[in-house]
Design an enzyme around this catalytic site. Structure first.
Site, PDB file in Angstrom:
ATOM      1  CD  GLU A 112       3.432  -1.648  11.086  1.00 49.43           C
ATOM      2  OE1 GLU A 112       4.031  -1.916  10.019  1.00 49.43           O
ATOM      3  OE2 GLU A 112       3.325  -2.452  12.022  1.00 49.43           O
ATOM      4  CE  LYS A 114       2.836  -1.866   0.151  1.00 51.53           C
ATOM      5  NZ  LYS A 114       3.999  -1.605  -0.728  1.00 51.53           N
ATOM      6  NE  ARG A 135       7.834 -10.545  -1.551  1.00 50.20           N
ATOM      7  CZ  ARG A 135       6.866  -9.736  -1.937  1.00 50.20           C
ATOM      8  NH1 ARG A 135       5.964  -9.320  -1.082  1.00 50.20           N
ATOM      9  NH2 ARG A 135       6.795  -9.317  -3.184  1.00 50.20           N
ATOM     10  CD  GLU A 170      10.006  -3.367   2.036  1.00 46.55           C
ATOM     11  OE1 GLU A 170       9.718  -3.087   0.869  1.00 46.55           O
ATOM     12  OE2 GLU A 170       9.609  -4.406   2.628  1.00 46.55           O
TER      13      GLU A 170
END
Length: 660
Positions: A112, A114, A135, A170
């Site tokens: 995939e 990034k 995170r 993300e």
């Protein structure tokens, strides 16, 4: 390399990486490029591999990047949000494949893009979004639920009532949203974010969700962290399931057992990255089968079943054709280079900022220079180096006369900026009006950038004083206005006339004079007449002022253009006196630092109360700090106060001191 030499270099590398990591993850500031950071990190990995006796648990190579702010409530991740190990060559990716095949048979991979943003976890109960968190350090993040709710592509209700689901994604800022934000920051003379990743992180961590909502954030979801109510066995299966439930998943990915196809697809993504509407900085290779992932496990920092490939920054040679000079709100002259067009990261680049005279001199940039260009953060073009200069070229110097108004420019000692200090310079007018009307200045409600641009276009305003001549009857016929909104704006303007003198002084846009400095200045000179007559040497004696600030104030009020503006404002009824006099000296000689959330007062209100009673408010704790005023979720400042033995007060303690 000798042991001693390695020990010294390792310590230096760790210090640098900790410093840059703190700036990047906690303050959303990129002081060096990702490529430069990665080079330092890899060098440390190599040295620790060669000298394992020097490896330590607290080394940056052993810790997940990131830290939690004290602004938001902490969230513990039941399944850690691990970072990925980076590769920079085909050989390293083949080595990853070899390690995987040593443990599991016939692995299948999913490749995939990034995404370059901020990693978050989203939690759903019975199909409803209940919590979103950053995170952080991988184990503990921050609760940013309300801010994540403002992201349009985050489903608030899944298409099926899954009992419990936690996903990882993300949050990013598209190129278009980033450019729009930078344009606005430039207009407001704010320091722009260096890249979309920092912009996304800074936007998601805003205390006010309304600010986050206006930043155009988006998200891709790419991992299932926890799931109850059904079972998934493969990564590609999980991506399809996430898509069915309403999530935005990576728009392109490849499933294959062939490592050659993995490498080819990574190259394909790299060639296409400039055409994407969102920032990517690499590709990710993941083992598809979840049972094989369990078998492979993780190191202290990275999963062994995934590897990231980072693309190097693309650089191109071109020629500088010309240098244009733009004038900002505070009068700063900014040089912008025009280049022979080149394609960088998929887009045509023909312009780049040259920052200031020092930057130009340091690199010896001249018209006709052959230079190397690259895109910082894959977005902002920048000059990396000058390769050569024409024989007949001469060093470039910024003009001594403002290109907009023709008045002399100045450069203070120790400053990089060259600026025009004429407050009525046409090039500065829009930015100056935006600043004049802003909340900490004259606080004119309803007079935002779009309205001001409209007023300028209609020829209704050519100076801040002209704002006070606006009439509701004239405004109501303009686009964006009606009878009520026109009356509201005129009422806001009338209300602003009675603003305290320090607001007007700040609104004038004197270089180096912020709202706090303006307040200090007006405490010493409570009327505009006294302030205008003050000498530079006198102003420099004010506590909290230095020679540069004093010089700027004296020079500003010595200009005929400034005198004319103030005279017009006075005629139109704008207040020229300090209304708020000090109520007492209960806190005289005491220095306060504020941290955390107070029960009934905002930090601004608490600061004003302290200053009203003779105290001083600073931003950092030191041995010279008299008191730390702490509220809920007080952070590192409270810790430092306790370490230094600085007395800590509550809001109630402060109010009692004032009453006494």
């Amino acid at each position: 390399m000798e042991f001693k030499e390695a020990q010294t270099e390792i310590e230096v590398l760790r210090q640098k990486l900790r410093y840059y990591g703190e700036k990047y993850y906690t303050e959303d500031i990129s002081e060096i490029s990702d490529f430069e950071y990665d080079a330092l990190y890899r060098r440390l990995e190599v040295l620790e591999g060669e000298f394992p006796e020097l490896a330590t648990e607290d080394s940056p190579t052993q810790k997940v990047g990131g830290a939690i702010y004290n602004t938001f409530a902490p969230v513990t991740h039941e399944v850690p949000l691990e970072s990925l190990h980076d590769s920079f060559s085909e050989e390293e990716l083949r080595e990853f494949d070899r390690r995987v095949r040593e443990t599991v048979a016939n692995p299948e991979y999913v490749v995939e893009p990034k995404f370059d943003g901020l990693s978050v976890a989203l939690e759903y109960v019975d199909g409803l979004f209940v919590r979103g968190s950053t995170r952080g350090d991988g184990v503990t993040g921050e609760d940013v639920t309300e801010n994540i709710r403002t992201i349009r592509t985050v489903p608030k209700k899944l298409k099926e009532p899954i009992p419990y689901l936690e996903v990882r994604g993300e949050v990013y800022m598209s190129d278009a949203s980033f450019e729009k934000l930078c344009e606005r920051q430039e207009l407001l003379e704010e320091k722009p974010f260096k890249n979309p990743r920092n912009a996304a992180a800074g936007s998601l961590r805003q205390k006010d969700p309304k600010i986050t909502a206006g930043r155009g954030l988006d998200i891709f979801v790419f991992n299932v962290q926890r799931l109850r109510g059904e079972e998934l066995t493969r990564h590609d299966q999980s991506l399809e399931r996430l898509k069915q439930l309403g999530f935005s998943v990576p728009p392109l990915y490849l499933k294959t057992e062939d490592m050659e196809k993995v490498l080819a697809f990574i190259q394909e993504i790299g060639e296409k990255r400039g055409s994407f509407e969102y920032p990517i900085d690499g590709a990710v290779v993941k083992v598809n089968d979840f049972l094989q992932r369990e078998e492979l496990g993780s190191t202290a920092k990275f999963p062994r079943w995934a590897e990231a490939f980072k693309y190097p920054p693309e650089e191109k040679e071109t020629v500088l054709v010309d240098i244009e000079i733009n004038v900002g709100r505070t009068g700063v002259l900014t040089p912008t280079g025009r280049f022979e067009p080149v394609t960088l990261a998929g887009t045509t680049v023909s312009r780049a900022t040259l920052h200031n005279q020092d930057f130009i001199a340091e690199k010896d940039i001249r018209i006709g220079s052959r230079v190397v260009l690259r895109k910082a953060g894959e977005i902002i073009p920048e000059v990396v180096a000058v390769l050569s200069n024409p024989e007949d070229s001469i060093p470039f110097l910024l003009p001594e006369i403002c290109p907009s108004c023709g008045e002399a420019v100045s450069r203070l000692e120790g400053e990089a900026a060259v600026r025009c200090v004429n407050p009525q310079c046409p090039a500065q007018l829009l930015r100056h009006l935006i600043h004049f009307a802003s909340r900490d200045a004259m606080d004119i409600d309803g007079l935002g950038p779009a309205i001001l641009e409209q007023l300028l276009a209609e020829g209704l305003v050519a100076s801040p004083a002209d704002l006070y001549l606006l009439q509701a009857d004239r405004l109501k016929d303009l686009e964006r206005f009606g009878k009520k909104s026109a009356e509201n704006l005129v009422n806001s303007l009338d209300k602003s006339k009675s603003a305290d003198l320090y607001r007007l002084v700040y609104a004038l846009g004197i270089p180096h004079i912020g709202a706090k400095a303006a307040k200090i200045l007006c405490s010493a000179y409570p009327t505009m007449d006294e302030l205008m007559q003050a000498q530079e040497e006198e102003i420099a004696q004010i506590e909290g002022f230095g020679g540069i600030m004093a010089k700027e104030v004296a020079e500003f009020f010595s200009k005929e253009s400034a005198k004319a503006l103030i005279a017009r404002l006075r005629e139109l009824g704008v207040n020229m006196r300090t209304e708020q006099q000090r109520k007492g000296s209960a806190l005289a000689g005491s220095t306060f630092v504020l941290t955390g959330t107070l029960p009934t007062m905002s930090r601004k209100e608490a600061s004003e109360l302290i200053e009203l009673h003779g105290g001083k408010v600073t931003s950092s704790v030191s041995k010279k700090t008299s008191y730390v005023l702490a509220g809920e979720e007080a952070g590192s400042k409270l810790t430092k106060a306790n370490e230094l033995g600085v007395p800590v007060l509550s809001e109630a303690d402060l109010l009692q001191m004032v009453e006494e």
